[in-house]
Design a protein around this motif. Structure first.
Motif, mmCIF file in Angstrom:
data_model
loop_
_atom_site.group_PDB
_atom_site.id
_atom_site.type_symbol
_atom_site.label_atom_id
_atom_site.label_comp_id
_atom_site.label_asym_id
_atom_site.label_seq_id
_atom_site.Cartn_x
_atom_site.Cartn_y
_atom_site.Cartn_z
ATOM 1 N N SER A 166 0.809 -1.228 0.000
ATOM 2 C CA SER A 166 0.000 0.000 0.000
ATOM 3 C C SER A 166 0.840 1.274 0.000
ATOM 4 N N VAL A 167 2.116 1.153 0.309
ATOM 5 C CA VAL A 167 2.989 2.333 0.346
ATOM 6 C C VAL A 167 3.463 2.604 -1.084
ATOM 7 N N PRO A 168 3.146 3.774 -1.627
ATOM 8 C CA PRO A 168 3.539 4.074 -3.011
ATOM 9 C C PRO A 168 5.059 4.036 -3.194
ATOM 10 N N ALA A 169 5.471 3.434 -4.286
ATOM 11 C CA ALA A 169 6.902 3.351 -4.604
ATOM 12 C C ALA A 169 7.537 4.736 -4.591
ATOM 13 N N GLU A 170 6.796 5.737 -5.053
ATOM 14 C CA GLU A 170 7.335 7.101 -5.114
ATOM 15 C C GLU A 170 7.700 7.621 -3.727
ATOM 16 N N LYS A 171 6.912 7.247 -2.711
ATOM 17 C CA LYS A 171 7.212 7.706 -1.343
ATOM 18 C C LYS A 171 8.498 7.064 -0.841
ATOM 19 N N VAL A 172 8.683 5.778 -1.139
ATOM 20 C CA VAL A 172 9.913 5.091 -0.723
ATOM 21 C C VAL A 172 11.101 5.712 -1.450
ATOM 22 N N ASP A 173 10.992 5.847 -2.755
ATOM 23 C CA ASP A 173 12.103 6.392 -3.544
ATOM 24 C C ASP A 173 12.423 7.838 -3.178
ATOM 25 N N ALA A 174 11.422 8.598 -2.756
ATOM 26 C CA ALA A 174 11.643 9.995 -2.350
ATOM 27 C C ALA A 174 12.469 10.085 -1.073
ATOM 28 N N GLY A 175 12.568 8.986 -0.358
ATOM 29 C CA GLY A 175 13.350 8.982 0.877
ATOM 30 C C GLY A 175 14.840 8.817 0.669
ATOM 31 N N ALA A 176 15.275 8.773 -0.567
ATOM 32 C CA ALA A 176 16.688 8.514 -0.866
ATOM 33 C C ALA A 176 17.637 9.462 -0.153
ATOM 34 N N SER A 177 17.254 10.697 0.016
ATOM 35 C CA SER A 177 18.149 11.668 0.660
ATOM 36 C C SER A 177 17.911 11.778 2.169
ATOM 37 N N ARG A 178 16.967 11.030 2.676
ATOM 38 C CA ARG A 178 16.624 11.081 4.102
ATOM 39 C C ARG A 178 17.734 10.437 4.936
ATOM 40 N N THR A 179 17.938 10.962 6.133
ATOM 41 C CA THR A 179 18.833 10.300 7.087
ATOM 42 C C THR A 179 17.969 9.643 8.155
ATOM 43 N N ILE A 180 18.445 8.526 8.634
ATOM 44 C CA ILE A 180 17.716 7.736 9.625
ATOM 45 C C ILE A 180 18.668 7.461 10.773
ATOM 46 N N THR A 181 18.252 7.835 11.970
ATOM 47 C CA THR A 181 19.078 7.619 13.161
ATOM 48 C C THR A 181 18.405 6.576 14.034
ATOM 49 N N ARG A 182 19.187 5.599 14.467
ATOM 50 C CA ARG A 182 18.691 4.509 15.312
ATOM 51 C C ARG A 182 19.610 4.358 16.518
ATOM 52 N N LYS A 183 19.014 3.982 17.628
ATOM 53 C CA LYS A 183 19.790 3.703 18.835
ATOM 54 C C LYS A 183 20.015 2.203 18.940
ATOM 55 N N PHE A 184 21.229 1.838 19.277
ATOM 56 C CA PHE A 184 21.615 0.448 19.515
ATOM 57 C C PHE A 184 22.236 0.415 20.900
ATOM 58 N N GLY A 185 21.406 0.144 21.903
ATOM 59 C CA GLY A 185 21.881 0.255 23.279
ATOM 60 C C GLY A 185 22.217 1.713 23.540
ATOM 61 N N PRO A 186 23.383 1.972 24.117
ATOM 62 C CA PRO A 186 23.753 3.361 24.392
ATOM 63 C C PRO A 186 24.278 4.106 23.155
ATOM 64 N N ALA A 187 24.597 3.364 22.105
ATOM 65 C CA ALA A 187 25.156 3.979 20.896
ATOM 66 C C ALA A 187 24.042 4.418 19.950
ATOM 67 N N GLU A 188 24.379 5.408 19.143
ATOM 68 C CA GLU A 188 23.445 5.911 18.149
ATOM 69 C C GLU A 188 24.157 5.900 16.813
ATOM 70 N N LYS A 189 23.435 5.501 15.773
ATOM 71 C CA LYS A 189 24.016 5.438 14.428
ATOM 72 C C LYS A 189 23.097 6.164 13.469
ATOM 73 N N THR A 190 23.682 7.017 12.642
ATOM 74 C CA THR A 190 22.926 7.716 11.611
ATOM 75 C C THR A 190 23.309 7.127 10.256
ATOM 76 N N PHE A 191 22.283 6.801 9.481
ATOM 77 C CA PHE A 191 22.449 6.185 8.163
ATOM 78 C C PHE A 191 21.821 7.082 7.099
ATOM 79 N N THR A 192 22.291 6.968 5.865
ATOM 80 C CA THR A 192 21.490 7.427 4.745
ATOM 81 C C THR A 192 20.396 6.369 4.574
ATOM 82 N N ALA A 193 19.341 6.692 3.853
ATOM 83 C CA ALA A 193 18.252 5.727 3.665
ATOM 84 C C ALA A 193 18.752 4.446 3.006
ATOM 85 N N SER A 194 19.594 4.573 1.991
ATOM 86 C CA SER A 194 20.090 3.362 1.327
ATOM 87 C C SER A 194 20.998 2.557 2.248
#
Length: 163
Positions: free
Chosen positions: A96-124
């Motif tokens: 149900s999620v349009p492909a265009e919405k996923v592809d538009a996230g290419a430049s987005r950064t995503i930050t996740r916590k892994f225990g006390p550490a934090e990691k920032t990723f590009t979407a890819s």
């Protein structure tokens, strides 16, 4: 030739869930719902937990990249049929999620916590380095639990070519 984020994520998730649903159908024929509580080691999730985490990894992977809200599923499945329904619901949401919405996230950064550490990723990076490997970890572990408990599955089943 390059592939889009949607092709790299949604298509892989949907294919993985098709395989997982087929594995669970074989489990239903073999040991049925008794397999739900099986695990490989005391500190690992059981079969239900592996399916639930695969579902969460896929839906949150797509949601974070597409910047949309993923549905919330309770982790209350106690039967193979309920796990297959969760897979079906996850796949329906991903579709149900349009492909265009996923592809538009290419430049987005995503930050996740892994225990006390934090990691920032590009979407890819997030998809290729974290979300997809995590998804396949849970699919593989579900396969391993079934195989360990005598369900007649093999490599071709895991690859989706058993017929």
């Amino acid at each position: 030739m390059s592939i889009s984020l949607h092709e790299a994520s949604a298509a892989a998730y949907i294919r993985g869930f098709r395989v997982l649903a087929d594995l669970l159908a074989k489990a239903k024929e073999h040991g049925g719902d008794a397999l739900i509580e099986q695990r490989l080691a005391p500190d690992m999730l059981n079969l239900a937990g592996q399916v639930q985490r695969a579902s969460d990894t896929a839906k949150f992977g797509v949601a974070r990249v597409a910047d949309v809200q993923a549905p919330s599923f309770e982790d209350t499945e106690t039967t193979i049929d309920q796990l297959i329904k969760r897979i079906d619901d996850t796949v329906a949401w991903i579709k149900s999620v349009p492909a265009e919405k996923v592809d538009a996230g290419a430049s987005r950064t995503i930050t996740r916590k892994f225990g006390p550490a934090e990691k920032t990723f590009t979407a890819s990076e997030y998809l290729m380095v974290f979300a997809l490997p995590n998804f396949y970890f849970h699919i593989t572990t579900a396969y391993d639990i079934l195989r360990h408990n005598g369900v007649g599955v093999g490599k071709l089943d895991y690859l989706g070519f058993a017929g």
